[in-house]
Enzyme design. Sequence first.
Site, PDB file in Angstrom:
ATOM      1  N   GLY A   1      26.955  33.873  54.737  1.00 16.38           N
ATOM      2  CA  GLY A   1      28.332  33.853  54.278  1.00 16.38           C
ATOM      3  C   GLY A   1      28.747  32.556  53.611  1.00 16.38           C
ATOM      4  O   GLY A   1      29.606  32.555  52.727  1.00 16.38           O
TER       5      GLY A   1
ATOM      6  N   HIS B   1      41.309  44.881  37.541  1.00 18.64           N
ATOM      7  CA  HIS B   1      40.756  44.971  36.197  1.00 18.64           C
ATOM      8  C   HIS B   1      40.658  43.608  35.519  1.00 18.64           C
ATOM      9  O   HIS B   1      41.502  42.741  35.692  1.00 18.64           O
ATOM     10  CB  HIS B   1      41.623  45.904  35.336  1.00 18.64           C
ATOM     11  CG  HIS B   1      43.034  45.394  35.170  1.00 18.64           C
ATOM     12  ND1 HIS B   1      43.396  44.518  34.165  1.00 18.64           N
ATOM     13  CD2 HIS B   1      44.159  45.621  35.895  1.00 18.64           C
ATOM     14  CE1 HIS B   1      44.678  44.240  34.267  1.00 18.64           C
ATOM     15  NE2 HIS B   1      45.172  44.885  35.307  1.00 18.64           N
TER      16      HIS B   1
ATOM     17  N   HIS C   1      33.200  33.888  47.270  1.00 23.66           N
ATOM     18  CA  HIS C   1      33.323  34.769  48.432  1.00 23.66           C
ATOM     19  C   HIS C   1      34.784  35.178  48.584  1.00 23.66           C
ATOM     20  O   HIS C   1      35.661  34.329  48.776  1.00 23.66           O
ATOM     21  CB  HIS C   1      32.850  34.030  49.688  1.00 23.66           C
ATOM     22  CG  HIS C   1      32.855  34.856  50.929  1.00 23.66           C
ATOM     23  ND1 HIS C   1      32.298  34.410  52.114  1.00 23.66           N
ATOM     24  CD2 HIS C   1      33.349  36.086  51.211  1.00 23.66           C
ATOM     25  CE1 HIS C   1      32.445  35.343  53.052  1.00 23.66           C
ATOM     26  NE2 HIS C   1      33.096  36.366  52.518  1.00 23.66           N
TER      27      HIS C   1
END
Length: 218
Positions: free
Chosen positions: A75, A142, A151
């Site tokens: 992570g 979009h 992340h």
Amino acid sequence: MPVAQTKTKPKLVIYGCGGHGKVVADIALACGLAVEGFLDDRALEGKRVFDLPILGGSGWLEMRRSEVSVALGIGENRARCRIYKLCERLGMTPITLIHPTASVAASAQVGAGVVIMAQAVINPDARVGNGAIINSGAIVEHDCELGAFAHLSPNATLGGAVRIGALTHLGLAASVLPGKTVGEETVVGAGAVVTADVPPRVVVTGVPARVQRQLETT
């Protein structure tokens, strides 16, 4: 959807055996892939995690690189970037994993080594850089651009045409308003709402998000 094409070998290993690695392994299994086990340079070889063995670390991968594919189960952004580059040096490209419940538009572009978790949404013409994480329930609207090894934590949301720099981390349920830019290597705190452009290498928190401190350049 245009996803970076990597040839997946029959055996898959997850690099990183912590909590994030468990989720990545679960996604791989949900996609019908055979997971051989975990790799981790700091964990005991032979120990089992998520009922899968820890096979070794970078040395194991160097010896077995022709036999396996690798998914990134780390992570922390810099550590994940480091393992991605290790794979490149070994002539490997980490695979991209997309949970079956995620929604990825046909026109979205998703790089190599990306992990897209359960219930995440990536909408038309969004671009996700190599090694990025779109965590559970996160939304990339979009025309967004997400830099390599960034992340988005669970339930983070990017409005339309947002730009997120490489190695940047958005905390739980953080939001960025449409058209805004967050610089590289920045940390956006949990629940923060970004209403104006954010410079590189800072920590921002609050509603609206404000710079709390500068991060050291590495």
